[in-house]
Design a protein around this motif. Structure first.
Motif, mmCIF file in Angstrom:
data_model
loop_
_atom_site.group_PDB
_atom_site.id
_atom_site.type_symbol
_atom_site.label_atom_id
_atom_site.label_comp_id
_atom_site.label_asym_id
_atom_site.label_seq_id
_atom_site.Cartn_x
_atom_site.Cartn_y
_atom_site.Cartn_z
ATOM 1 N N TYR A 103 0.836 -1.198 0.000
ATOM 2 C CA TYR A 103 0.000 0.000 0.000
ATOM 3 C C TYR A 103 0.871 1.247 0.000
ATOM 4 N N GLY A 153 -8.986 -1.810 -3.372
ATOM 5 C CA GLY A 153 -7.746 -2.515 -3.684
ATOM 6 C C GLY A 153 -6.491 -1.750 -3.334
ATOM 7 N N ARG A 154 -6.644 -0.464 -2.966
ATOM 8 C CA ARG A 154 -5.456 0.351 -2.682
ATOM 9 C C ARG A 154 -5.564 1.100 -1.352
ATOM 10 N N ASP A 185 -10.431 -7.866 0.388
ATOM 11 C CA ASP A 185 -10.272 -7.795 -1.069
ATOM 12 C C ASP A 185 -10.167 -6.355 -1.563
ATOM 13 N N MET A 186 -10.919 -5.457 -0.943
ATOM 14 C CA MET A 186 -10.916 -4.065 -1.380
ATOM 15 C C MET A 186 -10.233 -3.121 -0.382
ATOM 16 N N SER A 233 -7.772 -3.309 3.348
ATOM 17 C CA SER A 233 -7.118 -4.070 4.417
ATOM 18 C C SER A 233 -7.247 -3.307 5.728
ATOM 19 N N PRO A 275 -2.474 -8.262 0.142
ATOM 20 C CA PRO A 275 -1.678 -7.356 -0.677
ATOM 21 C C PRO A 275 -2.561 -6.377 -1.471
ATOM 22 N N SER A 276 -2.013 -5.189 -1.679
ATOM 23 C CA SER A 276 -2.751 -4.192 -2.480
ATOM 24 C C SER A 276 -2.847 -4.646 -3.928
ATOM 25 N N ARG A 277 -3.841 -4.081 -4.617
ATOM 26 C CA ARG A 277 -3.996 -4.373 -6.045
ATOM 27 C C ARG A 277 -3.707 -3.086 -6.827
ATOM 28 N N ASP A 278 -2.630 -3.091 -7.558
ATOM 29 C CA ASP A 278 -2.260 -1.920 -8.361
ATOM 30 C C ASP A 278 -2.986 -1.914 -9.701
#
Length: 339
Positions: A184, A242-243, A270-271, A273, A336-339
Motif C-alpha cells: 500500500y 484494492g489500494r 479484497d478491497m 485491508s 496485498p494491495s492491487r495496483d
C-alpha cells in the motif's frame, strides 16, 4: 507438630502452635518477609492450609502497620485495554498476597483525581497504581499522592514518575509497517480520543512509520474507541478499492469500521485491508478474522506489582522500565494491495 484445632476457630496463635513456631514467625510468612527459612515457611503454609486460616486484614494492619492493600485508580470505561489492565494488576497483587481496592475516575479534572486518591488513603493503602487515561492525569496524581507511593501505568516511559508501560508507539509502527509491506502506498488511521495517552502514542507511531518509509501522509479520522465510533469513521473514510489500508486504533473500532465498509459495498480484505490493536478475545472470530496488535497485559500486571513491592521494600527510585513489546498477529483482514 501439635494436633490441629478446629478450623472455624483458627487464629494466628493456632497456626503458630500447629507449625511449631512463634506467632511473629507466622506474621512474617503472611506478610511475605524474606527473612524466613524455606522449611519454616513451608510448615507455616501447610498449617494455614490445614486450618483454612484467613488472616484479618484489619488486625494485620494494626500489628504490622501494613494493610497489604494496593489502591488502583482507573477510568469509568468498558474498553478492553483498561479492563484488562485492572484485571492484570489485581491478579498480580493477589499472587503477592495483596488486596486491591479500586476507585474510578469520573473525569480528568484535578478535583476528581484528588477525590480518588483521598478515598484510597482513607483505606490505608500502602501504594497506589494509576491507569493513565488522560495526558494530564499522571502529573495531577503525582502532585496529590504524597500519602503513599504511586506507580503509573502509562502509554510510554515517564522519566519523572515511577512508571511501567506497554509499547503503544512500537505497536502502531508494527501495524503500519505490515500494511506498507503489503504494497500500500500509504495507510489511513482511525484514531482514539485525542487526549488519551494510548491514542496519542499510536498516532505518533503511525506517522513516524509512514515518514520513515517515505510514504505520503495518510488520512486520519478521530473516534472514541467504540465500535460505533469506528463505524462512523468508516462511513466517511475515503476508499480506493484494492489500494486502501487502514490501521484502527483498537479492535472495537476495527469491528465498526469493517461493518461500515461492508455497508458501503467494500469487502475486507479484497478491497480494503484493516489492522486493529489489542487482540481482544473475539478478534479471531470477526468476519474476517482480524489482523491486530497483541498487548501482553499479564506481563504488565506482574511488572507493575514488582515495581510496587520494590518501593515498599525501600528500594531507591528506579529508572523507567523499557516498555513491554507488542506483537503483530496476522489473520485474514489484510491482503496485498492491487495496483
Amino acid at each position: 507438630m501439635a494436633e490441629p484445632v478446629t478450623p472455624r476457630s483458627a487464629n494466628i496463635f493456632d497456626v503458630a502452635r500447629l507449625a511449631g513456631v512463634s506467632h511473629q514467625t507466622v506474621s512474617r510468612v503472611i506478610n511475605a518477609h524474606s527473612n524466613v527459612k524455606p522449611a519454616t515457611r513451608a510448615r507455616v503454609d501447610e498449617a494455614i492450609r490445614q486450618l483454612r486460616y484467613r488472616p484479618s486484614s484489619a488486625a494485620r494492619a494494626l500489628v504490622t502497620k501494613r494493610s497489604r492493600t494496593i489502591g488502583l485508580i482507573t477510568s469509568r470505561s468498558a474498553d478492553y485495554g483498561p479492563s484488562m489492565l485492572a484485571l492484570a494488576v489485581t491478579e498480580a497483587a493477589a499472587a503477592a498476597r495483596y488486596t486491591v481496592v479500586t476507585t474510578t475516575l469520573t473525569d480528568a479534572q484535578p478535583s476528581s483525581v484528588r477525590a480518588s486518591i483521598e478515598a484510597l488513603l482513607r483505606q490505608n493503602v500502602e501504594a497506589m497504581v494509576l491507569v493513565a487515561i488522560d495526558i494530564a492525569v499522571a502529573d495531577i496524581a503525582r502532585d496529590q499522592a504524597s500519602g503513599a507511593p504511586l506507580v503509573v501505568i502509562a502509554a510510554e516511559a515517564e522519566p519523572h514518575l515511577q512508571s511501567v508501560s506497554i509499547d503503544q508507539y512500537g505497536g502502531a509502527r508494527l501495524a503500519t509497517r505490515h500494511l506498507l509491506g503489503l504494497g500500500y502506498e500509504t495507510v489511513a488511521h482511525v484514531a482514539g480520543p485525542a487526549r488519551n495517552p494510548d491514542a496519542v502514542e499510536r498516532v505518533r507511531g503511525w506517522t513516524t512509520e509512514l515518514s520513515a518509509a517515505g510514504a505520503p501522509p495518510g488520512v486520519r479520522v478521530d473516534a472514541d474507541w467504540s465500535a460505533r465510533g469506528g463505524y462512523d469513521a468508516g462511513m466517511i473514510l475515503p476508499v480506493e478499492p484494492g489500494r486502501t489500508a487502514v490501521f484502527a486504533g483498537n479492535d472495537q473500532m476495527a469491528l465498526g469500521l469493517i461493518s461500515a465498509l461492508r455497508s458501503r459495498g467494500y469487502i475486507v480484505p479484497d478491497m480494503v485491508s484493516v489492522v486493529g490493536f489489542d487482540d481482544i478475545p473475539e478478534a479471531g472470530f470477526f468476519a474476517p478474522p482480524l489482523t491486530t496488535i497483541r498487548q501482553d497485559f499479564e506481563s504488565l500486571g506482574a511488572l507493575t506489582m514488582q515495581r510496587v513491592l520494590a518501593i515498599l521494600e525501600g528500594a531507591p527510585p528506579q529508572e523507567p522500565e523499557r516498555p513491554i513489546s507488542t506483537r503483530l498477529v496476522i489473520r485474514d483482514s489484510t491482503a496485498p494491495s492491487r495496483d
